[in-house]
Design an enzyme around this catalytic site. Structure first.
Site, PDB file in Angstrom:
ATOM      1  N   ASN A  44       0.819  -1.212   0.000  1.00  0.00           N
ATOM      2  CA  ASN A  44       0.000   0.000   0.000  1.00  0.00           C
ATOM      3  C   ASN A  44       0.856   1.267   0.000  1.00  0.00           C
ATOM      4  OD1 ASN A  44       0.592  -0.993   2.638  1.00  0.00           O
ATOM      5  ND2 ASN A  44      -1.048   0.191   3.563  1.00  0.00           N
ATOM      6  N   CYS A  55      -4.137   0.771  -2.456  1.00  0.00           N
ATOM      7  CA  CYS A  55      -3.999  -0.485  -1.718  1.00  0.00           C
ATOM      8  C   CYS A  55      -2.918  -1.366  -2.352  1.00  0.00           C
ATOM      9  CB  CYS A  55      -5.306  -1.254  -1.740  1.00  0.00           C
ATOM     10  SG  CYS A  55      -6.608  -0.537  -0.722  1.00  0.00           S
ATOM     11  N   GLU A  57      -3.077  -4.478  -3.289  1.00  0.00           N
ATOM     12  CA  GLU A  57      -3.558  -5.258  -4.444  1.00  0.00           C
ATOM     13  C   GLU A  57      -3.553  -4.388  -5.704  1.00  0.00           C
ATOM     14  OE1 GLU A  57      -4.917  -4.729  -1.473  1.00  0.00           O
ATOM     15  OE2 GLU A  57      -6.490  -6.173  -1.041  1.00  0.00           O
ATOM     16  N   CYS A  97     -10.378  -4.927   0.023  1.00  0.00           N
ATOM     17  CA  CYS A  97     -11.458  -3.934   0.080  1.00  0.00           C
ATOM     18  C   CYS A  97     -12.301  -4.041  -1.196  1.00  0.00           C
ATOM     19  CB  CYS A  97     -10.893  -2.525   0.251  1.00  0.00           C
ATOM     20  SG  CYS A  97     -10.249  -1.788  -1.267  1.00  0.00           S
ATOM     21  N   CYS A 100     -10.591  -2.997  -4.462  1.00  0.00           N
ATOM     22  CA  CYS A 100      -9.591  -3.979  -4.903  1.00  0.00           C
ATOM     23  C   CYS A 100     -10.241  -5.230  -5.477  1.00  0.00           C
ATOM     24  CB  CYS A 100      -8.645  -4.334  -3.760  1.00  0.00           C
ATOM     25  SG  CYS A 100      -7.498  -3.000  -3.414  1.00  0.00           S
TER      26      CYS A 100
HETATM   27  N1  THU Z   1      -5.381  -1.622   2.474  1.00  0.00           N
HETATM   28  C1  THU Z   1      -4.836  -2.364   1.468  1.00  0.00           C
HETATM   29  O1  THU Z   1      -3.688  -2.151   1.058  1.00  0.00           O
HETATM   30  N2  THU Z   1      -5.606  -3.341   0.907  1.00  0.00           N
HETATM   31  C2  THU Z   1      -6.881  -3.627   1.283  1.00  0.00           C
HETATM   32  O2  THU Z   1      -7.541  -4.422   0.632  1.00  0.00           O
HETATM   33  C3  THU Z   1      -7.428  -3.018   2.481  1.00  0.00           C
HETATM   34  C4  THU Z   1      -6.719  -1.811   2.973  1.00  0.00           C
HETATM   35  C5  THU Z   1      -4.573  -0.542   3.060  1.00  0.00           C
HETATM   36  C6  THU Z   1      -5.050   0.836   2.708  1.00  0.00           C
HETATM   37  C7  THU Z   1      -4.498   1.673   3.857  1.00  0.00           C
HETATM   38  O3  THU Z   1      -3.186   2.093   3.518  1.00  0.00           O
HETATM   39  C8  THU Z   1      -4.423   0.699   5.022  1.00  0.00           C
HETATM   40  O4  THU Z   1      -4.596  -0.608   4.466  1.00  0.00           O
HETATM   41  C9  THU Z   1      -5.477   0.934   6.078  1.00  0.00           C
HETATM   42  O5  THU Z   1      -6.737   0.972   5.513  1.00  0.00           O
END
Ligand code: THU
Length: 149
Positions: A44, A55, A57, A97, A100
């Site tokens: 991320n 994110c 992904e 999320c 993603c």
């Molecule tokens: N995050 C991801 O990288 N992938 C996800 O599917 C869920 C959330 C990251 C985004 C942010 O930098 C941190 O997790 C907290 O939400």
């Protein structure tokens, strides 16, 4: 757990060490297994304008798309937690999320596979595996725009 899955999760964990997450302090790594066995990772990338965060992904999918490999996806592993040295603290698996899931679906449809998504907890003790179609049923994708057979 198979050796392939263990290696994929290890790659995601390694990627998480390169997260740029100074605001949430939550480091996420994603590892994409390609059809030829190669692994491409992402982590991320946060922003002072919080809503612009990318994110793990999404960064990983952007990397394969830019290499011309968006149709080569086989499986995905995701891990996340709060960093503690080389470890990640957290007992809850990180599920992708909503945004993603949609971005993964683009590559999955192009790859003509209902890809497996392995969601690992930071402490490595729990891994939940889903088909993308379970995480994003009745998806809208390139097939709906007539771009696939
Ligand atoms: N995050 C991801 O990288 N992938 C996800 O599917 C869920 C959330 C990251 C985004 C942010 O930098 C941190 O997790 C907290 O939400």
């Amino acid at each position: 757990m198979s050796d392939t899955l263990a290696a994929l999760i290890a790659a995601a964990r390694d990627a998480a060490t390169r997260a740029y997450a100074p605001y949430s302090g939550f480091h996420v790594g994603a590892a994409l297994l390609l059809k030829n066995g190669d692994v491409v990772t992402g982590a991320n990338v946060e922003n002072a304008s919080y809503g612009l965060t990318l994110c793990a992904e999404t960064t990983a999918i952007a990397k394969i798309a830019n290499e011309g490999w968006i149709g080569e996806l086989a499986e995905v592993a995701i891990i996340g937690g709060r960093p503690d040295g080389d470890n990640l603290i957290g007992s809850d698996p990180v599920n992708p999320c909503g945004r993603c899931r949609q971005i993964l679906n683009e590559a999955a449809e192009r790859s003509e596979r209902d890809i497996l998504v392995h969601c690992a907890s930071g402490d490595g003790k729990t891994v939940n595996s889903y088909k993308l179609s379970e995480l994003l049923p009745a998806a809208f994708g390139p097939k709906d725009l007539g771009l696939l057979d």
